[in-house]
Design a protein around this motif. Structure first.
Motif, PDB file in Angstrom:
ATOM      1  N   MET A   1      -8.833  18.993  -2.235  1.00  0.00           N
ATOM      2  CA  MET A   1      -8.895  17.554  -2.299  1.00  0.00           C
ATOM      3  C   MET A   1      -9.077  17.002  -0.885  1.00  0.00           C
ATOM      4  SD  MET A   1      -5.939  14.847  -3.472  1.00  0.00           S
ATOM      5  CE  MET A   1      -5.826  15.627  -5.039  1.00  0.00           C
ATOM      6  N   VAL A   2      -9.878  16.014  -0.760  1.00  0.00           N
ATOM      7  CA  VAL A   2     -10.114  15.353   0.522  1.00  0.00           C
ATOM      8  C   VAL A   2      -8.942  14.413   0.818  1.00  0.00           C
ATOM      9  CG1 VAL A   2     -11.696  13.833   1.773  1.00  0.00           C
ATOM     10  CG2 VAL A   2     -12.593  15.449   0.100  1.00  0.00           C
ATOM     11  N   LYS A   3      -8.538  14.380   2.067  1.00  0.00           N
ATOM     12  CA  LYS A   3      -7.349  13.600   2.419  1.00  0.00           C
ATOM     13  C   LYS A   3      -7.522  12.114   2.132  1.00  0.00           C
ATOM     14  CE  LYS A   3      -3.741  13.162   5.767  1.00  0.00           C
ATOM     15  NZ  LYS A   3      -3.193  13.590   7.032  1.00  0.00           N
ATOM     16  N   SER A   4      -8.697  11.573   2.335  1.00  0.00           N
ATOM     17  CA  SER A   4      -8.902  10.141   2.078  1.00  0.00           C
ATOM     18  C   SER A   4      -8.710   9.817   0.590  1.00  0.00           C
ATOM     19  CB  SER A   4     -10.288   9.700   2.550  1.00  0.00           C
ATOM     20  OG  SER A   4     -11.295  10.429   1.894  1.00  0.00           O
ATOM     21  N   GLU A   5      -9.168  10.699  -0.279  1.00  0.00           N
ATOM     22  CA  GLU A   5      -8.976  10.519  -1.725  1.00  0.00           C
ATOM     23  C   GLU A   5      -7.483  10.589  -2.062  1.00  0.00           C
ATOM     24  OE1 GLU A   5      -9.622  12.928  -5.902  1.00  0.00           O
ATOM     25  OE2 GLU A   5     -10.801  13.529  -4.167  1.00  0.00           O
ATOM     26  N   PHE A   6      -6.797  11.561  -1.473  1.00  0.00           N
ATOM     27  CA  PHE A   6      -5.359  11.708  -1.675  1.00  0.00           C
ATOM     28  C   PHE A   6      -4.626  10.434  -1.258  1.00  0.00           C
ATOM     29  CE2 PHE A   6      -1.467  12.486   0.774  1.00  0.00           C
ATOM     30  CZ  PHE A   6      -0.601  12.829  -0.255  1.00  0.00           C
ATOM     31  N   LEU A   7      -4.917   9.922  -0.069  1.00  0.00           N
ATOM     32  CA  LEU A   7      -4.232   8.728   0.437  1.00  0.00           C
ATOM     33  C   LEU A   7      -4.511   7.515  -0.442  1.00  0.00           C
ATOM     34  CD1 LEU A   7      -4.652   9.159   4.289  1.00  0.00           C
ATOM     35  CD2 LEU A   7      -2.546   9.376   2.958  1.00  0.00           C
ATOM     36  N   TYR A   8      -5.727   7.389  -0.920  1.00  0.00           N
ATOM     37  CA  TYR A   8      -6.070   6.273  -1.802  1.00  0.00           C
ATOM     38  C   TYR A   8      -5.245   6.348  -3.088  1.00  0.00           C
ATOM     39  CZ  TYR A   8      -8.713   3.206  -4.859  1.00  0.00           C
ATOM     40  OH  TYR A   8      -9.064   2.218  -5.745  1.00  0.00           O
ATOM     41  N   ARG A   9      -5.168   7.524  -3.685  1.00  0.00           N
ATOM     42  CA  ARG A   9      -4.392   7.702  -4.919  1.00  0.00           C
ATOM     43  C   ARG A   9      -2.900   7.485  -4.659  1.00  0.00           C
ATOM     44  NH1 ARG A   9      -6.782  13.147  -7.474  1.00  0.00           N
ATOM     45  NH2 ARG A   9      -5.406  12.624  -9.202  1.00  0.00           N
ATOM     46  N   LEU A  10      -2.405   7.987  -3.526  1.00  0.00           N
ATOM     47  CA  LEU A  10      -1.003   7.799  -3.169  1.00  0.00           C
ATOM     48  C   LEU A  10      -0.687   6.319  -2.946  1.00  0.00           C
ATOM     49  CD1 LEU A  10       1.615   9.387  -2.631  1.00  0.00           C
ATOM     50  CD2 LEU A  10       0.963   9.437  -0.217  1.00  0.00           C
ATOM     51  N   LYS A  11      -1.583   5.623  -2.295  1.00  0.00           N
ATOM     52  CA  LYS A  11      -1.430   4.182  -2.066  1.00  0.00           C
ATOM     53  C   LYS A  11      -1.289   3.453  -3.400  1.00  0.00           C
ATOM     54  CE  LYS A  11      -3.972   0.299   0.050  1.00  0.00           C
ATOM     55  NZ  LYS A  11      -3.967  -0.590  -1.097  1.00  0.00           N
ATOM     56  N   ASN A  12      -2.120   3.791  -4.356  1.00  0.00           N
ATOM     57  CA  ASN A  12      -2.047   3.158  -5.676  1.00  0.00           C
ATOM     58  C   ASN A  12      -0.714   3.451  -6.363  1.00  0.00           C
ATOM     59  OD1 ASN A  12      -4.570   2.000  -5.465  1.00  0.00           O
ATOM     60  ND2 ASN A  12      -5.608   3.693  -6.476  1.00  0.00           N
ATOM     61  N   ILE A  13      -0.233   4.677  -6.238  1.00  0.00           N
ATOM     62  CA  ILE A  13       1.062   5.036  -6.829  1.00  0.00           C
ATOM     63  C   ILE A  13       2.179   4.203  -6.200  1.00  0.00           C
ATOM     64  CG2 ILE A  13       2.811   6.863  -7.022  1.00  0.00           C
ATOM     65  CD1 ILE A  13       0.413   8.858  -7.182  1.00  0.00           C
ATOM     66  N   PHE A  14       2.196   4.133  -4.881  1.00  0.00           N
ATOM     67  CA  PHE A  14       3.239   3.367  -4.191  1.00  0.00           C
ATOM     68  C   PHE A  14       3.185   1.899  -4.587  1.00  0.00           C
ATOM     69  CE2 PHE A  14       4.053   7.056  -1.752  1.00  0.00           C
ATOM     70  CZ  PHE A  14       5.246   6.854  -1.056  1.00  0.00           C
ATOM     71  N   GLU A  15       1.994   1.329  -4.634  1.00  0.00           N
ATOM     72  CA  GLU A  15       1.871  -0.085  -4.975  1.00  0.00           C
ATOM     73  C   GLU A  15       2.311  -0.350  -6.415  1.00  0.00           C
ATOM     74  OE1 GLU A  15      -1.540  -1.642  -1.906  1.00  0.00           O
ATOM     75  OE2 GLU A  15      -2.197  -1.011  -3.897  1.00  0.00           O
ATOM     76  N   GLU A  16       1.949   0.539  -7.317  1.00  0.00           N
ATOM     77  CA  GLU A  16       2.319   0.357  -8.721  1.00  0.00           C
ATOM     78  C   GLU A  16       3.825   0.507  -8.917  1.00  0.00           C
ATOM     79  OE1 GLU A  16       1.596   2.742 -12.806  1.00  0.00           O
ATOM     80  OE2 GLU A  16      -0.212   2.226 -11.668  1.00  0.00           O
ATOM     81  N   GLU A  17       4.405   1.537  -8.340  1.00  0.00           N
ATOM     82  CA  GLU A  17       5.835   1.806  -8.540  1.00  0.00           C
ATOM     83  C   GLU A  17       6.736   0.835  -7.788  1.00  0.00           C
ATOM     84  OE1 GLU A  17       7.170   3.765 -10.766  1.00  0.00           O
ATOM     85  OE2 GLU A  17       5.211   4.512 -11.386  1.00  0.00           O
ATOM     86  N   LEU A  18       6.296   0.384  -6.626  1.00  0.00           N
ATOM     87  CA  LEU A  18       7.130  -0.499  -5.808  1.00  0.00           C
ATOM     88  C   LEU A  18       6.805  -1.971  -5.988  1.00  0.00           C
ATOM     89  CD1 LEU A  18       7.082   1.565  -2.482  1.00  0.00           C
ATOM     90  CD2 LEU A  18       8.813   1.601  -4.295  1.00  0.00           C
ATOM     91  N   SER A  19       5.716  -2.254  -6.688  1.00  0.00           N
ATOM     92  CA  SER A  19       5.257  -3.640  -6.900  1.00  0.00           C
ATOM     93  C   SER A  19       5.131  -4.390  -5.580  1.00  0.00           C
ATOM     94  CB  SER A  19       6.205  -4.386  -7.843  1.00  0.00           C
ATOM     95  OG  SER A  19       6.248  -3.759  -9.092  1.00  0.00           O
ATOM     96  N   THR A  20       4.518  -3.718  -4.621  1.00  0.00           N
ATOM     97  CA  THR A  20       4.304  -4.324  -3.307  1.00  0.00           C
ATOM     98  C   THR A  20       3.018  -3.779  -2.711  1.00  0.00           C
ATOM     99  OG1 THR A  20       5.358  -4.843  -1.191  1.00  0.00           O
ATOM    100  CG2 THR A  20       5.599  -2.583  -1.984  1.00  0.00           C
TER     101      THR A  20
END
Length: 90
Positions: free
Chosen positions: A1-20
């Motif tokens: 997996m490319v790191k930029s793709e990983f970070l994008y997916r991780l960012k979405n997880i954090f935003e969804e779970e933390l509502s921020t």
């Protein structure tokens, strides 16, 4: 997996779970738990979402918290797990 793709997916997880809103710069730091003021319930929800999204299992809770705190460690862990799954299919 490319790191930029990983970070994008991780960012979405954090935003969804933390509502921020979470920036890519936030994910480059190694103290996310403190920086984003993540409590234990939020951390658990993040771990579950990460496991589902990346089709992995993080067995040690302490290790999971360290991975959330440091995205580079999480990225390396996920890549090694995905490579292991790929190689085990041969």
């Amino acid at each position: 997996m490319v790191k930029s793709e990983f970070l994008y997916r991780l960012k979405n997880i954090f935003e969804e779970e933390l509502s921020t809103s979470v920036t890519m710069d936030d994910l480059q730091k190694n103290n996310l738990l403190e920086q984003l003021k993540i409590d234990s319930l939020e951390a658990l929800n993040l771990i579950i979402s990460i496991e589902k999204t990346f089709s992995i299992e993080i067995e040690d809770d302490d290790l999971a918290l360290k991975m959330i705190n440091c995205p580079d460690v999480l990225f390396n862990f996920i890549n090694s797990r995905q490579l292991w799954k790929l190689l085990s299919n041969f």
